[in-house]
Write a protein that holds these residues in place. Structure first.
Motif, PDB file in Angstrom:
ATOM      1  N   VAL A  70      29.758  45.857  38.296  1.00 38.16           N
ATOM      2  CA  VAL A  70      30.413  44.822  37.839  1.00 38.16           C
ATOM      3  C   VAL A  70      30.684  44.418  36.603  1.00 38.16           C
ATOM      4  CG1 VAL A  70      31.523  42.426  38.593  1.00 38.16           C
ATOM      5  CG2 VAL A  70      30.078  44.120  40.273  1.00 38.16           C
ATOM      6  N   PRO A  71      31.725  44.541  35.852  1.00 37.83           N
ATOM      7  CA  PRO A  71      31.737  44.382  34.251  1.00 37.83           C
ATOM      8  C   PRO A  71      31.047  42.853  34.125  1.00 37.83           C
ATOM      9  CG  PRO A  71      33.800  45.289  34.919  1.00 37.83           C
ATOM     10  CD  PRO A  71      33.093  44.878  36.424  1.00 37.83           C
ATOM     11  N   LEU A 129      32.029  39.205  36.081  1.00 38.84           N
ATOM     12  CA  LEU A 129      31.177  38.605  36.792  1.00 38.84           C
ATOM     13  C   LEU A 129      30.722  37.273  36.399  1.00 38.84           C
ATOM     14  CD1 LEU A 129      29.092  38.720  39.303  1.00 38.84           C
ATOM     15  CD2 LEU A 129      27.304  39.999  37.734  1.00 38.84           C
ATOM     16  N   LEU A 130      30.408  37.127  34.776  1.00 32.77           N
ATOM     17  CA  LEU A 130      30.431  35.896  34.293  1.00 32.77           C
ATOM     18  C   LEU A 130      31.451  34.856  34.737  1.00 32.77           C
ATOM     19  CD1 LEU A 130      29.243  37.084  30.702  1.00 32.77           C
ATOM     20  CD2 LEU A 130      28.045  35.674  32.215  1.00 32.77           C
ATOM     21  N   ILE A 131      32.740  35.063  34.592  1.00 28.03           N
ATOM     22  CA  ILE A 131      33.587  34.370  34.781  1.00 28.03           C
ATOM     23  C   ILE A 131      33.756  33.765  36.370  1.00 28.03           C
ATOM     24  CG2 ILE A 131      36.382  34.180  35.303  1.00 28.03           C
ATOM     25  CD1 ILE A 131      36.761  36.016  33.001  1.00 28.03           C
ATOM     26  N   LEU A 132      33.426  34.585  37.298  1.00 28.03           N
ATOM     27  CA  LEU A 132      33.459  34.188  38.719  1.00 28.03           C
ATOM     28  C   LEU A 132      32.456  33.312  38.769  1.00 28.03           C
ATOM     29  CD1 LEU A 132      33.610  37.844  40.343  1.00 28.03           C
ATOM     30  CD2 LEU A 132      35.353  36.007  40.585  1.00 28.03           C
ATOM     31  N   MET A 146      27.416  36.459  22.235  1.00 22.56           N
ATOM     32  CA  MET A 146      28.906  37.067  22.065  1.00 22.56           C
ATOM     33  C   MET A 146      29.339  36.727  23.519  1.00 22.56           C
ATOM     34  SD  MET A 146      29.573  38.210  19.269  1.00 22.56           S
ATOM     35  CE  MET A 146      31.042  39.337  19.607  1.00 22.56           C
ATOM     36  N   HIS A 147      28.918  36.737  24.632  1.00 19.28           N
ATOM     37  CA  HIS A 147      29.560  36.467  25.816  1.00 19.28           C
ATOM     38  C   HIS A 147      29.745  34.914  26.005  1.00 19.28           C
ATOM     39  CE1 HIS A 147      28.372  40.464  27.590  1.00 19.28           C
ATOM     40  NE2 HIS A 147      29.354  40.207  28.030  1.00 19.28           N
TER      41      HIS A 147
END
Length: 274
Positions: A116-117, A121-124, A204-205
């Motif tokens: 999973v990119p 995944l971070l947005i979810l 960065m994320h």
């Protein structure tokens, strides 16, 4: 003698970079919130001696906002990287020292996460946790451990059949004792290097998600928020609102990556001679 000089040069380089990073964090943490007060008489001023990075649409000094934003990014990156690195250490050691079924299960779990990119995944995770700072921190922490876990697993697999480990098993030592006495001292250098190299990805994320509106609340002087706000004013000629914060973020990431590369050369004898 040549190797000694290179090692000394690496130590000095790492110390200087670390001092710069600590200085950035300390400066941002010590700057009072009053320094970010709006002053409409000074709004959207270009860079000058008084305001090296210019001012924004509310008259706030962009240099101060950028330094505080970098300090905030370092805070998030530090906490998230430590949590993620600890997860990687536990999972990597467990996979390598466990039975075959455990190792296969852990590898499947790692492959699942890596399929999973990160951004998706971070947005979810951020949406599931109400888009707050806690969701951002947890999201970064639980998605950046996979590569380091595989590296640690590979290192443990190299030593699990070494003579000193086999001898400890013959003497009836428990897997926990072997892990504590033999495995952890061997993988700690890789752990600390991996921890440092997680920083740029975490920062960065954090900036990217905050830019998209999934991270820090708008009142926080985060770099992502600063860049997001700047997009509205670039067309009017206020280029400095995005240029200086973006450049500062890139420089900070490069510094941390250089620190990680330098530390890796110092802790790995073969790398130190290159």
């Amino acid at each position: 003698m040549k190797g000694t000089n290179r090692r000394l040069s690496g130590i000095i380089t790492a110390a200087v970079i670390l001092a710069l990073i600590i200085a950035i964090y300390t400066a941002g943490a010590l700057l009072p919130d009053q320094a970010l007060r709006a002053d409409f008489s000074q709004k959207t001023l270009p860079p000058s001696l008084q305001h090296p990075f210019g001012t924004d649409y509310l008259g706030r000094d962009m240099f101060i906002r950028t330094v505080k934003g970098l300090s905030l990014s370092l805070s998030v990156g530090t906490i998230a990287s430590i949590i993620s690195a600890v997860i990687a250490l536990i999972i990597g050691v467990t996979a390598a020292l466990g039975k075959g079924a455990i190792d296969h299960a852990v590898n499947w779990f790692i492959d699942l996460f890596m399929s999973v990119p990160h951004t998706v995944l971070l947005i979810l995770i951020s949406i599931a946790l109400a888009r707050g700072a806690a969701g951002l921190l947890i999201g970064i922490a639980v998605t950046h451990w996979t590569s380091l876990a595989r590296i640690i697993r590979a290192e443990v697999l190299q030593i699990r059949f070494q003579q000193f480990v086999l001898a400890s098993r013959r003497f009836g030592k428990s897997p926990l004792w072997i892990a504590r006495q033999h495995v952890l001292p061997h993988v700690l250098p890789q752990f600390f290097v991996g921890l440092i190299l997680l920083f740029p990805h975490a920062i960065m994320h954090e900036s990217g998600l905050t830019f998209l509106g999934f991270g820090m609340p708008p009142e926080q002087p985060a770099i992502g928020i600063i860049l997001s706000e700047a997009m509205r004013y670039i067309s009017s000629g206020a280029w400095w609102l995005a240029f200086f914060p973006g450049l500062s973020l890139v420089i900070l990431v490069i510094l941390i990556e250089q620190l990680g590369s330098t530390v890796r050369r110092l802790v790995e004898p073969r790398q130190a001679q290159l």
